[in-house]
Structures are given as structure tokens and as C-alpha cells.
Design an enzyme around this catalytic site. Structure first.
Site, PDB file in Angstrom:
ATOM      1  CG  HIS A  32      45.009  39.078  45.832  1.00  0.00           C
ATOM      2  ND1 HIS A  32      44.892  39.099  44.469  1.00  0.00           N
ATOM      3  CD2 HIS A  32      44.114  38.148  46.260  1.00  0.00           C
ATOM      4  CE1 HIS A  32      43.959  38.233  44.085  1.00  0.00           C
ATOM      5  NE2 HIS A  32      43.476  37.632  45.156  1.00  0.00           N
ATOM      6  CB  THR A  33      50.895  40.274  50.005  1.00  0.00           C
ATOM      7  OG1 THR A  33      51.020  38.882  50.259  1.00  0.00           O
ATOM      8  CG2 THR A  33      49.891  40.884  50.968  1.00  0.00           C
ATOM      9  N   GLY A  51      41.681  25.924  45.169  1.00  0.00           N
ATOM     10  CA  GLY A  51      42.562  26.939  45.742  1.00  0.00           C
ATOM     11  C   GLY A  51      43.806  26.353  46.386  1.00  0.00           C
ATOM     12  CG  ASP A  53      50.061  29.852  43.691  1.00  0.00           C
ATOM     13  OD1 ASP A  53      49.900  30.364  44.807  1.00  0.00           O
ATOM     14  OD2 ASP A  53      49.283  30.029  42.751  1.00  0.00           O
TER      15      ASP A  53
HETATM   16  C1  GLA Z   1      46.584  32.931  43.570  1.00  0.00           C
HETATM   17  C2  GLA Z   1      47.846  33.328  42.810  1.00  0.00           C
HETATM   18  C3  GLA Z   1      48.964  33.743  43.791  1.00  0.00           C
HETATM   19  C4  GLA Z   1      48.479  34.766  44.803  1.00  0.00           C
HETATM   20  C5  GLA Z   1      47.133  34.336  45.424  1.00  0.00           C
HETATM   21  C6  GLA Z   1      46.507  35.418  46.263  1.00  0.00           C
HETATM   22  O1  GLA Z   1      46.796  31.772  44.297  1.00  0.00           O
HETATM   23  O2  GLA Z   1      48.268  32.275  41.992  1.00  0.00           O
HETATM   24  O3  GLA Z   1      50.082  34.228  43.061  1.00  0.00           O
HETATM   25  O4  GLA Z   1      48.392  36.045  44.239  1.00  0.00           O
HETATM   26  O5  GLA Z   1      46.172  33.982  44.427  1.00  0.00           O
HETATM   27  O6  GLA Z   1      47.295  35.733  47.356  1.00  0.00           O
END
Ligand code: GLA
Length: 359
Positions: free
Chosen positions: A18-19, A107, A155
Site C-alpha cells: 500500500h505504498t 493477488g 500493478d
Molecule cells: C493492489 C493495488 C495496488 C497496490 C497493492 C497494495 O494490488 O492494485 O495498486 O496498492 O494492492 O500494495
């Protein structure tokens, strides 16, 4: 009609949770599994999409690119078309088919793989090109507007830059990408906890809002501006929950810095310890772990060859990432599987992977 295709690998967030939407640092990599989009132009303005693995289809017209209420996968493609239209790319009717061996909801960013593969396909079909950062923004807008998830750029950026045997060090303030060689002495195992994560359910957006609230209360434009020491000094300014959310994010960027240094030195034991710390922070501070994910981490710690493990991606389900000593991988897996079955009462899906992408 000429047929073209575009492919995109899935991605794994190695460290830096979540950075991305807080302008922080992330270590990420591509995985072997990928999504492929193939198709051709039509002579009319119709759109025909097929999701081969789901055995579903969707049809519509270029005149209406609004989100489809019950076909999420089609929305990602529609979001890409809308993004291209807004950038002045002339659209044509198309027949398009999606196939993928990327597990969905685990994920590994099956959605960003789909939006990037769609863009790569359309670039070949319509003979245009866009810089990677623009492609990443189109993918992100598609998630924001067509799936309602306020995700960052991690992503698509990781997918666009995925490189074989390298981790990517992504800086979401400068948008610089550095690739760092990953040694052959360690491998990654990705384990799906069996509970599908669904970022569409609001938890993700709630965490993002808490981070924005922390920045506002600290008087900074993003949490990237805050060091761990400064955060501690300002603790009194923040309600406990907001403080813990910020502590996770600020700590993660700091941990990515330390881990990148250790990776460059080849200290995989030190690198692994930081992965363990990251999961602890997710569990306690960001509260984006769930019991099933914690069981996988605890099982990993009991297995020979464990170097480090953490949840990966948004959280609230999905997968864990385990860094293991390559020469102990077989022993690791047999103990890990037994331990997981004992704790969860069922087996889980997992796979061994190395950083994948272009050579
Ligand atoms: C998901 C979101 C990304 C990122 C991660 C956490 O994968 O799509 O943008 O925020 O969570 O790091």
C-alpha cells in the site's frame, strides 16, 4: 482479417504494501503466468468479447463504452477503450478473445494483466504506441472508473517492466524503475489462502482514505514525505487507527530501502527478515491480513529453508509470498504443506516461481 495478439504476465508485490498510492517505494516482479488477448478488426462498430476460460461472452457497440453491470472482465476492456478514446486514438469495432492461466482473485493482478495485454494487442492491431507510463495510467483509470477500486500504479507498472531474474525497484514519487538482479540461491513460493480477495468490497478504498487523512493531519502532500522518526514525533496529532495505518506505509517504504540494499549485497537472510516484519506490520498496523493468511505465514516459519514471508497485494485474502533457500525448497514444501493442512484443515494451491518477464 489479420489476427493479432498481446500478452502480459501477472505480477507479485515482493515488498512495499500500500505504498504506491502514497508515492512510496515497492519491490515487485513478474510471474510466469500470463493473460493473452487475441483478435481482429471488424468492418462495423460492434464489439464482441469472449472470455475463453470463463466460457462467457459480451457484445456491445463503440457508441456505448459505459461499464457493464454484470461482466467485470468486459469492463476492464471497455475501460481501456475509453482511455484510448480520451487520448485521441481512433477506435474501430473488434472481435477479441481473452485466455489466461493466471489465477483470478489470488493477488497476482489478473485485472492489470488483462488491461495491459489488451493495450498491447490494440497497439499491434491499430499500429500506434504509447509510453509505458501512459499505458499504466490507462490501466489504472480502468480500475478506478470501471471496477471502483482506487488502486495505485503498482500493478500495471510492474507488469509493463517485468524482467526475467530481476526484481523491480519502483519509485512512485519519481516514477523511476530500477531492475535489480535476483540471486539463484533463493526462490519464491506463492500460496493462495483459498479465500478470494475482492478489492471491490471497499476495504481497499477505506485504507487509502485513512492514508490521505494521515497526510492531511501531518500537513504533507503524501506519506512519502514522512520518515519513521518524524511520524513517531507527530504521533499525538493522529488518532490511533490513522497512526497505525501511516506507520505501516511509512515503515514499508523504509523497509524497501533497506531490503534493496541487502539484495544488492546478496544478503538473502537479511532480506527475508524484512519480509517477516512487513507481514507483522500488515497484521497489526494496517489490519489487511486475515487468519488464513496468518496461518500460511506461521506454517512457513516452521519449515526448513524459510527466509521470509508476507501477504502480497491488497490483502483481505489472496496470496502469501514466501522466500525460500533454493537448495531446501523440497523440504520446505513438504513441511509447509503438512503444517498448512493441520492449521487450515485443507490443502492449498501454491506454485514456485522466479522473477519472470522479458529476458
Ligand atoms: C493492489 C493495488 C495496488 C497496490 C497493492 C497494495 O494490488 O492494485 O495498486 O496498492 O494492492 O500494495
Amino acid at each position: 482479417m489479420n489476427t493479432h495478439q498481446g500478452t502480459a504476465h501477472g505480477r507479485v508485490e515482493v515488498l512495499g504494501n500500500h505504498t504506491d498510492y502514497n508515492q512510496g517505494l515497492v519491490l515487485a516482479m513478474g510471474v510466469e503466468y500470463a493473460t493473452e488477448v487475441t483478435g481482429s478488426n471488424r468492418t462495423d462498430e460492434r464489439l464482441f468479447f469472449k472470455a475463453k476460460d470463463l466460457k462467457e461472452s459480451w457484445e456491445g457497440s463503440l457508441q456505448d463504452l459505459s461499464p457493464s453491470p454484470n461482466k467485470m472482465w468486459a469492463n476492464y476492456v471497455l475501460g481501456v477503450l475509453q482511455g484510448l478514446k480520451e487520448r485521441g486514438i481512433p477506435l474501430k469495432g473488434i472481435n477479441l478473445e481473452i485466455s489466461s492461466n493466471l489465477p483470478m482473485g489470488a493477488g497476482l493482478s489478473s485485472s492489470a494483466a488483462l488491461t495491459v495485454a489488451t493495450q498491447r494487442f490494440l497497439q499491434k492491431l491499430w499500429n500506434f504506441s504509447l509510453p509505458p507510463i501512459e499505458m499504466a495510467k490507462i490501466s489504472q483509470e480502468s480500475e478506478h472508473r470501471y471496477a471502483g477500486v482506487k488502486c495505485g500504479l503498482l500493478d500495471p507498472m510492474a507488469i509493463l517492466h517485468a524482467k526475467k531474474d530481476h526484481l523491480l525497484l519502483l519509485d512512485f514519487r519519481s516514477l523511476k524503475v530500477e531492475s535489480v538482479p535476483f540471486p539463484s540461491t533463493a526462490n519464491f513460493i506463492i500460496a493462495a489462502c483459498g479465500e478470494k480477495h475482492s478489492l471491490v468490497d471497499g476495504e481497499y478504498n477505506e485504507r487509502r482514505a485513512s492514508c490521505e487523512e494521515a497526510s492531511r493531519l501531518l500537513g504533507v502532500s503524501s506519506l512519502r514525505e514522512v520518515t519513521p522518526d518524524r511520524l513517531l514525533e507527530s504521533k499525538v496529532k493522529l488518532p490511533d487507527r490513522i497512526y497505525r495505518r501511516a506507520l505501516h506505509v511509512v515503515g514499508e517504504t523504509h523497509r524497501v530501502g533497506k531490503a534493496s540494499f541487502l539484495l544488492k549485497k546478496g544478503d538473502m537472510a537479511g532480506f527475508g527478515k524484512i519480509l517477516d516484519e512487513s507481514h507483522e506490520s500488515s497484521r497489526i498496523n494496517f489490519e489487511n491480513s486475515i487468519p488464513a493468511l496468518d496461518h500460511l505465514i506461521e506454517s512457513s516459519k516452521k519449515s526448513p529453508g524459510h527466509l521470509g514471508a508476507r501477504l502480497t497485494g491488497g490483502g483481505f485474502g489472496g496470496s502469501t509470498l514466501h522466500l525460500v533457500q533454493a537448495n531446501q525448497q523440497t523440504d520446505f514444501l513438504s513441511t509447509f504443506q503438512k503444517e498448512v493442512e493441520r492449521r487450515l484443515g485443507h490443502s492449498i494451491e501454491f506454485f514456485v516461481t522466479r522473477p519472470s518477464g522479458v529476458a
